[in-house]
Design a protein around this motif. Structure first.
Motif, PDB file in Angstrom:
ATOM      1  N   UNK A 218       0.806  -1.217   0.000  1.00 42.25           N
ATOM      2  CA  UNK A 218       0.000   0.000   0.000  1.00 42.25           C
ATOM      3  C   UNK A 218       0.843   1.273   0.000  1.00 42.25           C
ATOM      4  N   UNK A 219       2.023   1.195   0.602  1.00 42.61           N
ATOM      5  CA  UNK A 219       2.823   2.412   0.789  1.00 42.61           C
ATOM      6  C   UNK A 219       3.810   2.665  -0.345  1.00 42.61           C
ATOM      7  N   UNK A 220       3.957   1.703  -1.272  1.00 38.04           N
ATOM      8  CA  UNK A 220       5.022   1.829  -2.262  1.00 38.04           C
ATOM      9  C   UNK A 220       4.843   3.017  -3.207  1.00 38.04           C
ATOM     10  N   UNK A 221       3.696   3.125  -3.846  1.00 39.98           N
ATOM     11  CA  UNK A 221       3.514   4.203  -4.816  1.00 39.98           C
ATOM     12  C   UNK A 221       3.623   5.584  -4.165  1.00 39.98           C
ATOM     13  N   UNK A 222       2.937   5.848  -3.028  1.00 39.06           N
ATOM     14  CA  UNK A 222       3.100   7.159  -2.378  1.00 39.06           C
ATOM     15  C   UNK A 222       4.545   7.438  -1.967  1.00 39.06           C
ATOM     16  N   UNK A 223       5.254   6.399  -1.488  1.00 37.17           N
ATOM     17  CA  UNK A 223       6.646   6.592  -1.080  1.00 37.17           C
ATOM     18  C   UNK A 223       7.511   6.971  -2.268  1.00 37.17           C
ATOM     19  N   UNK A 224       7.330   6.276  -3.391  1.00 39.04           N
ATOM     20  CA  UNK A 224       8.143   6.563  -4.570  1.00 39.04           C
ATOM     21  C   UNK A 224       7.909   7.981  -5.076  1.00 39.04           C
ATOM     22  N   UNK A 225       6.669   8.413  -5.078  1.00 38.40           N
ATOM     23  CA  UNK A 225       6.363   9.773  -5.525  1.00 38.40           C
ATOM     24  C   UNK A 225       6.968  10.807  -4.583  1.00 38.40           C
ATOM     25  N   UNK A 226       6.912  10.520  -3.276  1.00 40.25           N
ATOM     26  CA  UNK A 226       7.520  11.434  -2.308  1.00 40.25           C
ATOM     27  C   UNK A 226       9.035  11.481  -2.488  1.00 40.25           C
ATOM     28  N   UNK A 227       9.635  10.335  -2.763  1.00 42.33           N
ATOM     29  CA  UNK A 227      11.079  10.273  -2.953  1.00 42.33           C
ATOM     30  C   UNK A 227      11.510  11.102  -4.164  1.00 42.33           C
ATOM     31  N   UNK A 228      10.809  10.940  -5.267  1.00 44.32           N
ATOM     32  CA  UNK A 228      11.148  11.688  -6.477  1.00 44.32           C
ATOM     33  C   UNK A 228      10.984  13.193  -6.245  1.00 44.32           C
ATOM     34  N   UNK A 229       9.943  13.547  -5.527  1.00 46.32           N
ATOM     35  CA  UNK A 229       9.690  14.961  -5.227  1.00 46.32           C
ATOM     36  C   UNK A 229      10.853  15.589  -4.465  1.00 46.32           C
ATOM     37  N   UNK A 230      11.507  14.799  -3.595  1.00 45.55           N
ATOM     38  CA  UNK A 230      12.551  15.332  -2.718  1.00 45.55           C
ATOM     39  C   UNK A 230      13.963  15.090  -3.233  1.00 45.55           C
ATOM     40  N   UNK A 231      14.097  14.536  -4.448  1.00 46.75           N
ATOM     41  CA  UNK A 231      15.417  14.368  -5.041  1.00 46.75           C
ATOM     42  C   UNK A 231      15.877  15.655  -5.711  1.00 46.75           C
ATOM     43  N   UNK A 232      17.171  15.920  -5.667  1.00 50.21           N
ATOM     44  CA  UNK A 232      17.727  17.039  -6.417  1.00 50.21           C
ATOM     45  C   UNK A 232      17.776  16.679  -7.896  1.00 50.21           C
ATOM     46  N   UNK A 233      17.776  17.652  -8.793  1.00 50.75           N
ATOM     47  CA  UNK A 233      17.935  17.334 -10.213  1.00 50.75           C
ATOM     48  C   UNK A 233      19.216  16.537 -10.427  1.00 50.75           C
ATOM     49  N   UNK A 234      19.092  15.426 -11.155  1.00 52.05           N
ATOM     50  CA  UNK A 234      20.233  14.547 -11.347  1.00 52.05           C
ATOM     51  C   UNK A 234      20.395  13.517 -10.248  1.00 52.05           C
ATOM     52  N   UNK A 235      19.587  13.650  -9.192  1.00 49.70           N
ATOM     53  CA  UNK A 235      19.652  12.693  -8.092  1.00 49.70           C
ATOM     54  C   UNK A 235      19.139  11.328  -8.514  1.00 49.70           C
ATOM     55  N   UNK A 305      16.465   5.095 -11.376  1.00 51.37           N
ATOM     56  CA  UNK A 305      15.949   6.240 -12.124  1.00 51.37           C
ATOM     57  C   UNK A 305      16.683   7.504 -11.691  1.00 51.37           C
ATOM     58  N   UNK A 306      16.717   8.466 -12.583  1.00 53.47           N
ATOM     59  CA  UNK A 306      17.386   9.737 -12.321  1.00 53.47           C
ATOM     60  C   UNK A 306      16.399  10.880 -12.416  1.00 53.47           C
ATOM     61  N   UNK A 307      16.436  11.795 -11.462  1.00 48.68           N
ATOM     62  CA  UNK A 307      15.529  12.953 -11.455  1.00 48.68           C
ATOM     63  C   UNK A 307      15.900  13.908 -12.581  1.00 48.68           C
ATOM     64  N   UNK A 308      14.886  14.338 -13.325  1.00 47.22           N
ATOM     65  CA  UNK A 308      15.132  15.219 -14.475  1.00 47.22           C
ATOM     66  C   UNK A 308      15.263  16.684 -14.082  1.00 47.22           C
ATOM     67  N   UNK A 309      14.366  17.183 -13.271  1.00 43.47           N
ATOM     68  CA  UNK A 309      14.374  18.590 -12.930  1.00 43.47           C
ATOM     69  C   UNK A 309      13.534  18.859 -11.713  1.00 43.47           C
TER      70      UNK A 309
END
Length: 312
Positions: A218-235, A305-309
């Motif tokens: 249940x927590x995987x999709x929300x966690x992944x979205x939160x993680x991407x949100x908090x990554x720096x560009x290129x992270x 995966x790598x954060x785009x921006x």
């Protein structure tokens, strides 16, 4: 008790994160700190946040990470609370995040935790011992229909209806209290041919109960979205999965974040305005040598995966 735990896809995970000595990194599933040790030892002015819901893992990490303790912050929490943890630790951004979704060997091997179908123990299966829901409560308290659903959806158990009926029949006489009692009930519901298969007959059911107890999917999709949100560009985001259910969720979520636009295919132009948040890298699986050294790594898959921006 001395545990022997082999960290899965260790070198591949560290390579995927592209660690900078002054960067900020999060190990969202600390476990026995195998990945965290390799991250921490590469840091100079950087910082590592280690999160785990199992207090025993945090206690063990104190010793394993002692040489680098000045650059490590340990937090007792679930990765579903990622944004809260980052806020509480004063970490607005991270240059890399790692999530190893497997159950650690010490949890499996410690009979008292109730994860193993090979050793007798009270039916527990909680990763966080402060949480109230146990496998015993599910097995003895949930309806037959709910048991069937859990076994089928989370364990992909083809004999789920028969096993659920057997559990309900058994608990009408007396509750199922221990792991080996449950194994006997499961075996009694399966045909002889299934009992002769190479895989232990209770493996899928125990997986299903563990997932239900800990709310793992249940927590995987929300966690992944939160993680991407908090990554720096290129992270970098690195996620290790161990079974098809969680891997499908991780794959689907990453692909959606890499696609961006959610407009129907028939739309001539994009009107939603969503831009790709990720660039997907090729998934990695264990080498033949690692599988030979550690059979528990057989089903592992590392998705990167790598954060785009900053738009996401």
């Amino acid at each position: 008790m001395e545990y022997k735990h082999k960290t899965v896809l260790l070198d591949e995970s560290i390579q995927a994160l592209e660690i900078r000595p002054d960067g900020t990194y999060i190990d969202g599933t600390l476990g026995r700190a195998g990945h965290s040790r390799e991250i921490a030892r590469r840091l100079t002015d950087g910082r590592l946040i280690g999160i785990d819901q199992d207090q025993a893992a945090l206690d063990a990490a104190e010793e394993r990470l002692a040489p680098w303790r000045d650059r490590v912050t340990l937090v007792h929490s679930n990765f579903s609370e990622l944004e809260t943890v980052m806020k509480q630790t004063g970490t607005p951004w991270a240059d890399g995040m790692l999530f190893d979704l497997g159950v650690s060997s010490p949890q499996l091997d410690d009979a008292s935790r109730g994860f193993s179908y090979m050793q007798d123990a009270p039916l527990d299966m909680r990763m966080d011992l402060e949480k109230p829901l146990t496998a015993r409560e599910i097995v003895n308290g949930w309806s037959g229909d709910e048991l069937r659903r859990v076994l089928y959806e989370y364990g992909e158990e083809r004999y789920a209806p028969a096993i659920a009926r057997a559990i309900v029949r058994r608990r009408e006489t007396s509750p199922v209290e221990t792991t080996l009692e449950l194994v006997d009930v499961i075996k009694s519901a399966m045909p002889p041919a299934a009992l002769r298969e190479k895989q232990h007959p209770a493996k899928r059911s125990f997986q299903a109960l563990r997932i239900a107890v800990n709310g793992e999917l249940d927590v995987l999709e929300p966690m992944l979205k939160a993680a991407v949100k908090r990554l720096t560009p290129g992270g970098r985001l690195a996620v290790i999965t161990f079974h098809s259910l969680e891997d499908r969720i991780v794959k689907r979520t990453m692909q959606a974040l890499a696609k961006g636009c959610t407009c129907p295919p028939e739309f001539p132009v994009c009107v939603c305005g969503k831009k790709p948040a990720l660039r997907l890298l090729k998934p990695v699986t264990p080498s033949a040598k690692e599988i030979a050294d550690n059979p528990r790594a057989r089903s592992a898959r590392l998705r990167i995966a790598e954060k785009r921006g900053l738009d996401f």
